[in-house]
Scaffold this active site. Structure first.
Site, PDB file in Angstrom:
ATOM      1  N   THR A 241       0.808  -1.225   0.000  1.00 48.06           N
ATOM      2  CA  THR A 241       0.000   0.000   0.000  1.00 48.06           C
ATOM      3  C   THR A 241       0.841   1.275   0.000  1.00 48.06           C
ATOM      4  OG1 THR A 241      -0.134  -0.124   2.396  1.00 48.06           O
ATOM      5  CG2 THR A 241      -1.964  -1.074   1.171  1.00 48.06           C
ATOM      6  N   GLY A 242       2.140   1.161   0.278  1.00 42.17           N
ATOM      7  CA  GLY A 242       3.007   2.349   0.268  1.00 42.17           C
ATOM      8  C   GLY A 242       3.295   2.785  -1.161  1.00 42.17           C
TER       9      GLY A 242
ATOM     10  N   GLN B 283       6.152   3.283  -2.828  1.00 41.61           N
ATOM     11  CA  GLN B 283       7.141   2.475  -3.529  1.00 41.61           C
ATOM     12  C   GLN B 283       6.567   1.100  -3.893  1.00 41.61           C
ATOM     13  OE1 GLN B 283      10.436   1.009  -1.265  1.00 41.61           O
ATOM     14  NE2 GLN B 283      11.537   0.320  -3.080  1.00 41.61           N
TER      15      GLN B 283
ATOM     16  N   LYS C   4      -3.957  -2.389   7.612  1.00 45.31           N
ATOM     17  CA  LYS C   4      -4.667  -1.990   6.396  1.00 45.31           C
ATOM     18  C   LYS C   4      -5.340  -3.164   5.695  1.00 45.31           C
ATOM     19  CE  LYS C   4      -2.460   2.375   5.612  1.00 45.31           C
ATOM     20  NZ  LYS C   4      -1.675   3.241   4.754  1.00 45.31           N
TER      21      LYS C   4
ATOM     22  N   GLU D 160      17.236   0.026   1.765  1.00 46.51           N
ATOM     23  CA  GLU D 160      18.598   0.410   2.044  1.00 46.51           C
ATOM     24  C   GLU D 160      18.602   1.057   3.430  1.00 46.51           C
ATOM     25  OE1 GLU D 160      20.273   3.105  -0.823  1.00 46.51           O
ATOM     26  OE2 GLU D 160      22.271   2.994   0.063  1.00 46.51           O
TER      27      GLU D 160
ATOM     28  N   GLU E 261      33.378  -6.680  -5.005  1.00 41.67           N
ATOM     29  CA  GLU E 261      33.865  -5.366  -4.565  1.00 41.67           C
ATOM     30  C   GLU E 261      34.848  -5.560  -3.411  1.00 41.67           C
ATOM     31  OE1 GLU E 261      30.500  -2.999  -3.434  1.00 41.67           O
ATOM     32  OE2 GLU E 261      29.826  -2.740  -5.502  1.00 41.67           O
TER      33      GLU E 261
ATOM     34  N   HIS F 193      29.690   1.321  -1.750  1.00 40.68           N
ATOM     35  CA  HIS F 193      28.807   0.716  -0.758  1.00 40.68           C
ATOM     36  C   HIS F 193      29.506   0.665   0.605  1.00 40.68           C
ATOM     37  CE1 HIS F 193      27.300  -1.411  -4.530  1.00 40.68           C
ATOM     38  NE2 HIS F 193      26.298  -0.661  -4.136  1.00 40.68           N
TER      39      HIS F 193
END
Lengths: 403, 298
Positions: free
Chosen positions: B17-18, B20, B43, B98, B213, B255
């Site tokens: 529902t958000g 994003q 919700k 993140e 990395e 990162h």
């Protein structure tokens, strides 16, 4: 990751009910001396800087009188220790040390580690080099935590027994709880002291905090800023402007670190930035800076500050703007701030080469935005990151040949 | 086939529902991902994209057959959301956020192992089996521009690079079986070597491409696995961040996980280690399809 200074570390531990010596931070030697006069014991005066190994640098002074405190404080304030300006000193009550232990927790990788030794008070690396068996290590189960059973097992291995064992075990589990609560990635207690009454006292304490935990510790937000390269060198004015924009403008993130080359990099996306930097060095280009970015609402403003910093750097001869395929982020969100600063600074793009590799959603719009700048090279969709780096280095080399 | 997800994987979206969640789910549905329902605490009863929303994962799993969950929760709620999904018995979870605190990621990694589940992330843009299904923002609204279906497995510590690797593969006339952005955090929910083992076991993957990395022991674990000789498929490794070795330890230019704390965690050390263990180490994107073809003799 950032390191908390000793005053904040000890205040945090003290608030959790852990036994730390009474102490306070001061900027003036006179006030420090007055405070020392109120302590029931002698005082230790330390340079308040976010790093360890202060003892070796002569930045920890044992005193017996307020006059000695004043002299020591006056001597330390305004100096530089391990690259940090000493702007404050920490004055704390001297503890009667009976035994010194070492204890640390770290979460550099999975699982986290607990490290203990019955030889505290010196660097753990030295203890390990002298007698590696005296350093005991254990894995931490993040779900169970460090409980009494594990702590007892480890300290017994370190040869601690009886009442002393009970004291250090109890301190260990409480300190682990504090380690988690602080969102620390590293907690080093050295020395963990047993005083002449057999009670535990946390004399040396250092905490390195995970920035991702900061929303749970709003008081520490200010300190966290700018600490990233502090262990290496201080920010210059341009880096500071980006760092401040990062803190003040909400959303997204940009990091900007100047290096000694002449090709400015506006690159990002973690890995893609690293790859391009490596490639540039491999073919003889010299980056003037590195950048890393996290997209997010507000990133445009941060980009502008970063691009200004790039143009303010007198060593910069050309600019590579190159990102991994944007996937979700609209390309115009990077092109727009670039165009705005090029206009603001009246950059003659015929003479100052700019290579842009920006592909993904909104690519056509981004191209249109940058179309007004003659000489700016917007690479086609087929150009890879390899191609972008090569184009920037080629153009820089061509400038050299023209001269 | 592919690994972890395909056209039949039934997906629950935690945080549908958000903003994003709603936007990402739209792109996923359009791509063919079988999202069957959403969960947002408090919700239950709402609908998003004609999909029912429940108040808890448990309730959603009682109403639907669910194979995987994609989590759109904010960083500080991600741990709780993952634990809830694991508690409901889900074995594949993609945690996108993140900035999840390190201690939370450690709990997530431990809980995933305890439950025999794969948690992709945190700090990932997702996973995709091209032409079949995708979870997360990976590929954006038009994944076909970057991801062609095929027989190369991709695992990357960088979300952006997962796209670039796949694009290089596509430009070389090859395609991807599954592409995994494993997440850029210091403690990923699932280790890199596990994805590589899954690609080795997948009959529809012929070769594997990985992106490494500086920092962490992810590549060491891969090298240790290669030394067991159990990896029967070519592994092409691209590693970036060697330049960081010119600067003091503890400095990260990318990162968070790319911070070097140990000389063994440098890119040059990892390159040597992987190469000695049998991986084909490359230095540019352009080499990737060439080396794949060379290794496969095609």
């Amino acid at each position: 990751m950032f390191t908390l200074t000793e005053d904040l570390t000890k205040a945090f531990l003290s608030d959790l009910g852990l036994p730390v010596p009474q102490g306070l931070a001061f900027v003036k030697s006179g006030e420090a001396a007055r405070y020392a006069g109120t302590l029931s014991s002698g005082a230790v005066v330390k340079a308040l800087i976010p790093t360890g190994r202060r003892g070796k640098a002569g930045a920890v002074v044992l005193t017996d009188t307020p006059e000695e405190v004043k002299a020591a404080a006056g001597r330390l304030l305004g100096t530089e220790v391990h690259g940090f300006a000493v702007e404050k000193i920490y004055v704390e009550s001297k503890v009667e040390i009976c035994r010194e232990f070492y204890l640390s927790f770290s979460l550099d990788s999975f699982p986290g580690q607990i490290l203990i030794s019955s030889s505290g008070g010196v660097d753990i690396e030295e203890t390990h080099a002298r007698d590696s068996a005296s350093v005991i290590r254990g894995d931490i189960d993040p779900i169970k935590g460090v409980n009494k059973k594990q702590a007892r097992y480890l300290w017994q291995q370190a040869g601690v027994t009886g009442d002393e064992l009970a004291e250090v075990v109890s301190a260990t589990t409480s300190l682990y709880d504090a380690f988690v609560k602080a969102d620390a990635v590293m907690m080093e207690i050295n020395p963990l002291v047993l005083d002449s009454d057999g009670a535990v006292s946390i004399v040396g304490a250092m905490l390195a905090i995970d920035e991702n935990g900061l929303p749970r510790h709003p008081d520490w937000a200010e300190i966290a800023d700018g600490s990233l390269i502090a262990s290496w060198r201080k920010f210059n004015a341009r880096e500071l402007s980006v760092s401040e924009a990062n803190r003040k403008i909400k959303g997204g993130a940009v990091r900007y670190t100047e290096l000694d080359g002449d090709i400015a990099l506006l690159v990002g996306g973690g890995g893609a930035g690293l790859l391009q930097h490596d490639m540039m060095l491999a073919i003889g280009g010299r980056p003037a800076n590195h950048t890393d970015t996290n997209p997010g609402a507000g990133i445009e403003e941060k980009f502008k500050v970063t691009i200004r910093a790039i143009f303010d750097n007198p060593n910069v001869k050309c600019l590579l703007v190159s990102f991994n395929h944007q996937q979700l982020t609209h390309c115009a969100r990077k092109a727009q701030p670039l165009a705005e600063i090029l206009r603001e600074r009246n950059v003659n793009t015929q003479e100052f080469p700019i290579i842009v590799r920006l592909v993904g959603p909104g690519e056509e719009e981004a191209k249109e935005i940058l179309d007004e700048f003659p000489g700016l090279t917007y690479l086609p969709f087929d150009a890879s990151l390899d191609d972008a780096v090569r184009a920037a280095v080629d153009i820089r080399n061509a400038m050299e040949n023209v001269k | 086939m592919s690994i972890l997800i395909d056209e039949n994987t039934k997906v629950l979206a935690q945080g549908l529902t958000g903003a994003q969640g709603t936007r990402d789910a739209e792109f996923c549905l359009r791509y063919g991902t079988k999202i069957v329902c959403g969960v947002t605490p408090g919700k239950g009863g709402l609908e998003v994209h004609n999909l029912p929303v429940y108040g808890s994962v448990k309730e959603a799993c009682q109403q639907h057959q669910v194979d995987a969950s994609v989590i759109y929760a904010p960083p500080l709620s991600t741990k709780e959301a993952v634990i809830e999904a694991l508690g409901a018995g889900l074995k594949l979870i993609v945690a996108l956020a993140e900035f999840v605190p390190r201690h939370d990621t450690a709990v997530i990694a431990a809980a995933a192992r305890e439950n025999g589940a794969v948690v992709v992330g945190c700090n990932t843009n997702g996973i995709i089996s091209p032409g079949k299904s995708k979870l997360g923002a990976i590929g954006g609204d038009d994944p076909s521009e970057v991801f062609a279906p095929g027989r190369i497995g991709v695992v990357s510590r960088s979300g952006g690079m997962s796209a670039e690797l796949s694009l290089a593969i596509k430009r070389g006339g090859l395609g991807v079986s599954t592409c995994i952005s494993m997440g850029g955090d210091v403690i990923p929910g699932n280790p890199m070597v596990d994805y590589i083992q899954r690609f080795v076991a997948d009959p529809d993957t012929d070769a594997i491409v990985m992106f490494g990395e500086p920092g962490t022991k992810a590549e060491h674990e891969v090298a240790a696995y290669l030394r067991t000789k159990a990896c029967t498929k070519p592994l092409i490794a691209l590693l970036a961040g060697e330049f960081q070795e010119n600067y003091p330890q503890g400095v990260s230019f990318g990162h968070v996980a790319a911070m070097i704390n140990d000389v063994e965690d440098t890119v040059s050390a990892k390159r040597k280690m992987l190469s000695a263990a049998g991986a084909v180490v490359v230095n540019s994107l352009g080499e990737i399809p060439l080396k794949i073809r060379e290794q496969l003799g095609s």
